[in-house]
Design an enzyme around this catalytic site. Structure first.
Site, PDB file in Angstrom:
ATOM      1  N   HIS A 118      -8.200  -0.223   7.314  1.00 16.39           N
ATOM      2  CA  HIS A 118      -8.274  -1.529   8.004  1.00 16.39           C
ATOM      3  C   HIS A 118      -9.007  -2.650   7.042  1.00 16.39           C
ATOM      4  O   HIS A 118      -9.685  -2.106   6.252  1.00 16.39           O
ATOM      5  CB  HIS A 118      -9.254  -1.445   9.257  1.00 16.39           C
ATOM      6  CG  HIS A 118      -9.273  -2.826   9.975  1.00 16.39           C
ATOM      7  ND1 HIS A 118      -8.578  -3.115  10.958  1.00 16.39           N
ATOM      8  CD2 HIS A 118     -10.463  -3.625   9.928  1.00 16.39           C
ATOM      9  CE1 HIS A 118      -8.991  -4.415  11.604  1.00 16.39           C
ATOM     10  NE2 HIS A 118      -9.989  -4.558  10.953  1.00 16.39           N
ATOM     11  N   LEU A 129       1.512  -1.884  12.613  1.00 14.99           N
ATOM     12  CA  LEU A 129       0.892  -2.796  13.829  1.00 14.99           C
ATOM     13  C   LEU A 129       0.963  -2.186  15.107  1.00 14.99           C
ATOM     14  O   LEU A 129       0.352  -2.806  15.930  1.00 14.99           O
ATOM     15  CB  LEU A 129       1.340  -4.258  13.689  1.00 14.99           C
ATOM     16  CG  LEU A 129       1.206  -4.856  12.186  1.00 14.99           C
ATOM     17  CD1 LEU A 129       1.817  -6.134  12.447  1.00 14.99           C
ATOM     18  CD2 LEU A 129      -0.244  -4.746  11.957  1.00 14.99           C
ATOM     19  N   ASN A 145      -5.864   5.638   9.111  1.00 14.19           N
ATOM     20  CA  ASN A 145      -5.379   4.364   9.286  1.00 14.19           C
ATOM     21  C   ASN A 145      -6.268   3.339   8.010  1.00 14.19           C
ATOM     22  O   ASN A 145      -7.326   3.785   8.053  1.00 14.19           O
ATOM     23  CB  ASN A 145      -5.717   3.405  10.330  1.00 14.19           C
ATOM     24  CG  ASN A 145      -5.016   2.188  10.383  1.00 14.19           C
ATOM     25  OD1 ASN A 145      -4.180   1.602   9.884  1.00 14.19           O
ATOM     26  ND2 ASN A 145      -6.071   1.144  11.008  1.00 14.19           N
ATOM     27  N   ASP A 157      -8.640   1.017  16.046  1.00  8.36           N
ATOM     28  CA  ASP A 157      -9.371   0.772  15.069  1.00  8.36           C
ATOM     29  C   ASP A 157     -10.972   1.339  15.419  1.00  8.36           C
ATOM     30  O   ASP A 157     -12.133   1.015  14.885  1.00  8.36           O
ATOM     31  CB  ASP A 157      -9.871  -0.768  14.619  1.00  8.36           C
ATOM     32  CG  ASP A 157      -8.428  -1.378  14.255  1.00  8.36           C
ATOM     33  OD1 ASP A 157      -7.790  -0.562  13.395  1.00  8.36           O
ATOM     34  OD2 ASP A 157      -8.473  -2.614  14.379  1.00  8.36           O
ATOM     35  N   ASN A 160       0.760  -1.354  -0.150  1.00 10.99           N
ATOM     36  CA  ASN A 160      -0.012  -0.031   0.117  1.00 10.99           C
ATOM     37  C   ASN A 160       0.638   1.272  -0.024  1.00 10.99           C
ATOM     38  O   ASN A 160       0.676   2.355  -0.786  1.00 10.99           O
ATOM     39  CB  ASN A 160      -0.892   0.131   0.991  1.00 10.99           C
ATOM     40  CG  ASN A 160      -2.168  -0.781   0.917  1.00 10.99           C
ATOM     41  OD1 ASN A 160      -3.001  -0.310   0.153  1.00 10.99           O
ATOM     42  ND2 ASN A 160      -2.240  -1.998   1.379  1.00 10.99           N
ATOM     43  N   ILE A 186      -0.631   3.821  18.153  1.00  5.57           N
ATOM     44  CA  ILE A 186      -0.021   5.449  18.097  1.00  5.57           C
ATOM     45  C   ILE A 186      -0.067   5.901  19.277  1.00  5.57           C
ATOM     46  O   ILE A 186      -0.956   5.831  20.044  1.00  5.57           O
ATOM     47  CB  ILE A 186      -0.660   6.055  16.785  1.00  5.57           C
ATOM     48  CG1 ILE A 186      -0.526   5.389  15.568  1.00  5.57           C
ATOM     49  CG2 ILE A 186      -0.399   7.406  16.928  1.00  5.57           C
ATOM     50  CD1 ILE A 186       0.703   5.289  14.874  1.00  5.57           C
TER      51      ILE A 186
HETATM   52  C1  GRF Z   1      -3.332  -4.150   4.518  1.00  4.38           C
HETATM   53  O1  GRF Z   1      -4.585  -5.220   4.154  1.00  4.38           O
HETATM   54  C2  GRF Z   1      -3.888  -3.231   5.357  1.00  4.38           C
HETATM   55  O2  GRF Z   1      -5.425  -3.032   5.184  1.00  4.38           O
HETATM   56  C3  GRF Z   1      -3.538  -3.527   6.589  1.00  4.38           C
HETATM   57  O3  GRF Z   1      -2.481  -4.235   6.545  1.00  4.38           O
HETATM   58  C4  GRF Z   1      -2.284  -4.729   5.273  1.00  4.38           C
HETATM   59  C5  GRF Z   1      -0.925  -4.269   4.643  1.00  4.38           C
HETATM   60  O4  GRF Z   1      -0.478  -4.887   3.480  1.00  4.38           O
HETATM   61  N1  GRF Z   1      -3.782  -2.719   7.858  1.00  4.38           N
HETATM   62  P1  GRF Z   1       0.814  -4.044   2.774  1.00  4.38           P
HETATM   63  O5  GRF Z   1       1.935  -4.149   3.746  1.00  4.38           O
HETATM   64  O6  GRF Z   1       0.364  -2.638   2.295  1.00  4.38           O
HETATM   65  O7  GRF Z   1       1.091  -5.001   1.719  1.00  4.38           O
END
Ligand code: GRF
Length: 218
Positions: free
Chosen positions: A135, A116, A133, A176, A45, A119
């Site tokens: 989720h 993970l 964030n 969350d 991402n 914060i």
């Molecule tokens: C994603 O699915 C995001 O929604 C979650 O962790 C995952 C991270 O994937 N919070 P990446 O590291 O971006 O591949």
């Protein structure tokens, strides 16, 4: 590309920064909104967001943070030519390295993308309604401590729910639970494995997360 290593004496931590200062100075002179991206693992991402905003005059992802010294996001940061700061959980709590970097890179907004750790309060206070964030499920379902990655997709599968999706939300003091900004659903078929669900969710993330950031900041 320059590689900077700051020694522990000066910074209080092992901190690696991969930099292209020329590029940063060029974009900073136009006063864009600078974004720091936080990730703990793969970073797909993060890469997607950085590429989406490439050459965008208004939105400038210019810093990556990770708490994992072996996270693949570090490799991605190098390839993307974005500075990447690696910190220990204790250093996140302590805050000095984070504050210094935020000041140095003039960060205006924070995006958590697969990050993970919780914060800390000082960061939420520094960035009120300016930390978001993503989720990988439809909050408030399948959220909270320990609900990340494959755990979420397995839980969705086990629940028998016929849909899942993504949630982008502001970050507050609880995992969350911040105000929801955006959700998008995708059907879950009885034949879908947790991996299938993960793939569908990732596809939504890649399509919508950068657009949500853009809508928020422009
Ligand atoms: C994603 O699915 C995001 O929604 C979650 O962790 C995952 C991270 O994937 N919070 P990446 O590291 O971006 O591949």
């Amino acid at each position: 590309m320059l590689i900077h290593k700051f020694d522990s004496h000066k910074c209080g931590a092992s901190k690696q920064v991969f930099c292209n200062f020329a590029a940063n100075l060029k974009t900073m002179s136009k006063s864009p909104v600078n974004i720091a991206l936080f990730a703990s693992g793969n970073g797909s991402n993060v890469q997607n967001i950085v590429e989406f905003f490439h050459n965008n005059p208004v939105i400038n992802p210019n810093l990556i943070f990770t708490n994992k010294a072996d996270a693949f996001v570090i490799e991605r940061a190098k390839n993307l030519n974005i500075p990447c700061i690696v910190f220990k959980p204790s250093e996140l709590r302590d805050g000095q390295i984070i504050r210094e970097a935020i000041q140095e890179f003039q960060i205006d907004f924070i995006v958590l993308a697969g990050f993970l750790l919780k914060i800390p309060d000082y960061l939420i206070e520094l960035f009120p309604q300016k930390i978001i964030n993503i989720h990988p499920a439809l909050l408030p379902k399948f959220g909270g401590k320990g609900m990340y990655g494959d755990f979420v997709h397995q839980a969705v599968k086990d629940s028998g729910d016929t849909e899942t999706g993504i949630t982008v939300h502001y970050v507050n003091r609880e995992y969350d639970e911040g105000q929801i900004i955006f959700q998008k659903k995708v059907p879950v078929l009885a034949s879908d494995s947790p991996d299938d669900i993960a793939q569908k969710v990732h596809a939504l993330e890649y399509e919508y997360f950068p657009k949500v950031i853009k809508d928020l900041l422009t």
